[in-house]
Enzyme design. Structure first.
Site, PDB file in Angstrom:
ATOM      1  N   SER A  95       0.892  -1.226   0.002  1.00  9.89           N
ATOM      2  CA  SER A  95       0.132   0.048   0.013  1.00  9.89           C
ATOM      3  C   SER A  95       1.139   1.262   0.017  1.00  9.89           C
ATOM      4  CB  SER A  95      -0.833  -0.021   1.315  1.00  9.89           C
ATOM      5  OG  SER A  95      -1.958   0.803   1.057  1.00  9.89           O
ATOM      6  N   ASP A 217      -9.716  -4.363  -5.723  1.00  9.46           N
ATOM      7  CA  ASP A 217      -9.365  -3.594  -4.476  1.00  9.46           C
ATOM      8  C   ASP A 217      -9.845  -2.264  -4.520  1.00  9.46           C
ATOM      9  OD1 ASP A 217      -7.634  -2.354  -2.715  1.00  9.46           O
ATOM     10  OD2 ASP A 217      -5.662  -3.028  -3.560  1.00  9.46           O
ATOM     11  N   HIS A 245      -7.557  -5.438  -0.467  1.00  7.17           N
ATOM     12  CA  HIS A 245      -6.338  -4.501  -0.531  1.00  7.17           C
ATOM     13  C   HIS A 245      -5.223  -5.198   0.043  1.00  7.17           C
ATOM     14  CE1 HIS A 245      -4.179  -0.906  -0.892  1.00  7.17           C
ATOM     15  NE2 HIS A 245      -3.883  -0.770   0.427  1.00  7.17           N
TER      16      HIS A 245
END
Lengths: 267, 443
Positions: A95, A217, A245
């Site tokens: 991320s 996602d 995610h």
């Protein structure tokens, strides 16, 4: 300052290849990697850590100004790499950490030899000609949700959340602990994460790069994955058959295999 | 139904009760699921909704057909809730297999929001494989309103604290400014004070001098004054006096008095003439202008004789008599009776007196701060002229420096009793003045 203690650094695995540094994103801590670590550690040395303000890091080292910029988090990465004397390490960032890795590789090119970007997004907020998926108001809404979940959290809880073996009666409180941090620090990390725009930094990436995205996602949609892949010259894009995610949790085998294939290709 | 402390009823009545109870317990699990006072839903591991109960559909204003198999759990959430779900809820659920009591907001069909508390568990198959996620949803509207109020109060408290801290910072800045201002004022007053009394007396050949100056006013501006300066022809003039009042207003009168006397003495050093000039100036400046002010002052002229002695001529305007400490141990006042306060009347007579100071003699001029110092708790016990004369007798013979040092100790001993400004000026003829070059005495 003891950097290894500050960032709660864990070292495991063995192998003569590059060291694999696993960096968590906003929300939780190094536990995020627990399902993929065994497969990686079988053949590579693995380093895990928590950013200051997350997990088991030293909260006393928190500096709001430093961590109000992704460069502050990148500095954590560079300092950990320097402390471990890593060279040509492979930085795997989940991320927002994918972008932290880009900044760290730019700041200490001798330390980081390759990047794996897991569900990356260089910019979460929509802009002209760019769709990040969120508006600034959405981010404020996240902060409100953060706040309502931290209600009742207090500094007195910190030792509990950081793991207090002496007081097992508080174990119940630890149920949701992997993703619990000081609310003030979490708020700063959330703002820094979701309001940052690192699109211009992508073109400066010169190391071999693997972009891992998921088919579904909500935070980093596929068009963002495509954007990152197109912006980094020579990067590889792999779409994992995973939802959410966090493919390292929802599809750990596939994630580990993709990372290992990339690592093997570097040798 | 539960009866405590009662005999059971007749058998047929008991049978009827049991039948009603059984009917109630036969509430179907299906109905309980659909109509439970909380929302239920089950999703596949990718979040796709497989089952949802009527209660939750009702809260959200959705039809089953548009939800089951078509929406994911995160589709039910607000964007903030979705972000929190992806960054916190989902990872925790994956890692722990269960998550409890997380606050998330759901979107309702009417574009409204439903605050909820959500718990989820992962159902696993016999081989441990994760099969689906079971989730319960509680309506947390009331609780959230309460929490929102708590948050609002906390923010208010934080703002109040921040405001208090800012106010504290402002107060500290003001204090620093005040300290700076005070420092500047002290420096200005010190400079002004220099204009009222000389910072040091000039060296007069054959003469020893000593002074003491005390201001009762906190701003350091005194109403007492003195000076010593040459007036030509080997002669020196001196004066010491006391203006009415204290503080800044007294200081302006003091300044005028000092420079008038200096200028007058250069024109005519005769003591009575200098005081007449001063009287005219002060009367014109203050009393005639409707603001009566005055001072008392002793003005003197020193003239050295060939034999090393010094002739002294003093004139007084309403000031206490000077005191002489002789080399032989005698001490006496030098009376100057009848002189009027300076500045009160347009024309004023001033009394003149003369004496001669021999080597070892010391002349002391003082203001009434000394003689009117309290020696007891009330103004009934003042130090007074007689005590001063007795004190001088004890000290005589004394050098100017020795005398002023002794008087300084005396004054400090009065403590709070020293209420007024006090000035001392002592002049003496050196007792053993070398008449030859000291080097010539060396063997």
């Amino acid at each position: 300052m003891d950097i290894l203690r500050r960032n709660n650094v864990t070292l495991l695995g063995s192998g003569d290849g590059p060291v694999v540094v696993l960096a968590h994103g906003f929300g939780c801590d190094q536990n995020m990697w627990r399902l993929v670590v065994p497969a990686l550690a079988e053949r590579y040395r693995v380093a895990l850590f928590d950013y200051v303000g997350s997990g088991g890091s030293d909260l006393a080292a928190w500096d709001e100004q430093r961590y109000s910029s992704l460069h502050g988090y990148a500095q954590d990465v560079v300092e950990v790499c320097r402390e471990l004397d890593l060279r040509e390490a492979v930085f795997v960032g989940h991320s927002v950490s994918a972008m932290v890795g880009v900044l760290a590789a730019g700041a200490a090119p001798e330390r980081i030899g390759a990047l794996v970007m897991v569900a990356p997004s260089p910019c979460y907020v929509d802009d002209e000609g760019y769709r990040g998926g969120f508006s600034a108001e959405d981010i404020e809404e996240l902060l409100a949700t953060l706040e309502s979940n931290y209600l009742g959290w207090s500094a007195a809880m910190a030792p509990v959340i950081m793991g207090n073996a002496d007081r097992p009666e508080l174990g119940r409180e630890l149920t949701n602990s992997f993703c619990a941090t000081d609310p003030d620090m979490a708020r700063v990390f959330a703002r820094t994460t979701f309001l940052s725009d690192s699109r211009d930094d992508l073109k400066g990436v010169t190391v071999p790069t693997l972009v891992l995205e998921c088919t579904q996602d909500a935070i980093a949609p596929r068009e963002v994955g495509a954007y990152v892949h197109a912006a980094i010259p020579g990067s590889r894009l792999v779409t994992l058959d995973a939802t959410g995610h966090c493919p390292q949790l929802s599809a750990p085998e596939a994630t580990a295999q993709a990372v290992l294939a990339f690592l093997d290709g570097l040798r | 139904m539960c009866r405590v402390g009662e005999e059971p009823g007749p058998p047929d009545e008991r049978a009827a009760t049991d039948a009603a109870f059984t009917a109630l317990l036969e509430d179907s699990a299906e109905d309980l699921y659909e109509q439970a006072p909380c929302g239920y839903l089950s999703t596949l591991m990718d979040g796709t909704i497989a089952k949802i109960n009527d209660t939750l559909l009702g809260w959200l204003g959705l039809e089953r057909a548009e939800v089951v198999g078509r929406m994911r759990f995160t589709d039910l959430l607000t964007v903030g809730g979705k972000l929190y779900h992806e960054t916190h809820f989902a990872p925790l659920l994956r890692m722990q297999g269960e998550v409890h009591g997380i606050a998330l907001e759901m979107r309702t069909a009417g574009r409204g929001r439903l605050p909820t508390l959500v718990s989820s568990t992962v159902k696993r198959g016999g081989d441990g494989e994760a099969l689906l996620i079971r989730t319960t949803v509680f309506d947390a509207s009331d609780r959230r309103a309460y929490e929102a109020e708590l948050l609002r109060r906390r923010r208010e408290a934080e703002q109040a604290r921040a405001e208090a801290e800012r106010a504290h910072a402002r107060a500290e800045a003001a204090l620093r400014q005040a300290e700076t201002d005070r420092q500047r004022l002290t420096e200005a007053l010190s400079a002004l004070q220099q204009s009222l009394v000389p910072s040091s007396l000039p060296a007069v050949p054959g003469l020893e001098t000593a002074v003491y100056y005390h201001t009762a006013s906190p701003d350091l501006l005194g109403g007492d004054f003195y000076d010593l300066f040459p007036v030509g022809g080997g002669r020196w003039a001196f004066f010491l006096g006391d203006v009415c009042g204290k503080g800044p207003e007294a200081a302006s009168l003091t300044s005028l008095t000092r420079y008038t006397l200096r200028a007058a003495a250069l024109h005519d050093p005769e003591p009575a003439a200098a005081l007449r000039t001063l009287n005219a100036v002060l009367h014109e400046h203050y009393t005639a202008a409707g603001d009566p002010r005055y001072c008392t002052v002793v003005f003197g002229l020193l003239e050295q004789a060939e034999d090393g002695r010094v002739g002294v001529k003093v004139a007084s305007g309403g000031h206490p008599p000077s005191l002489i400490l002789r080399a032989d141990g005698d001490s006496e006042f030098l009376p100057t009776p009848g002189g009027l306060l300076v500045g009160v009347l347009p024309e004023a007579p001033f009394t003149t007196a003369t004496t001669v100071l021999a080597p070892g003699d010391t002349l002391l001029l003082y203001t009434d701060g000394l003689t009117e110092a309290r020696t007891g708790p009330t103004r009934e016990g003042l130090f007074g002229d007689e005590a001063l004369l007795a004190f001088a007798a004890d000290q005589a013979p004394a050098t100017p420096r020795g005398l002023v040092e002794a008087l300084t100790v005396l004054l400090k001993g009065f403590g709070d009793g020293l209420e007024d400004d006090t000035a001392l000026l002592a002049l003496g003829v050196s007792a053993a003045r070398p008449t030859t070059d000291p080097a010539a005495d060396a063997p």
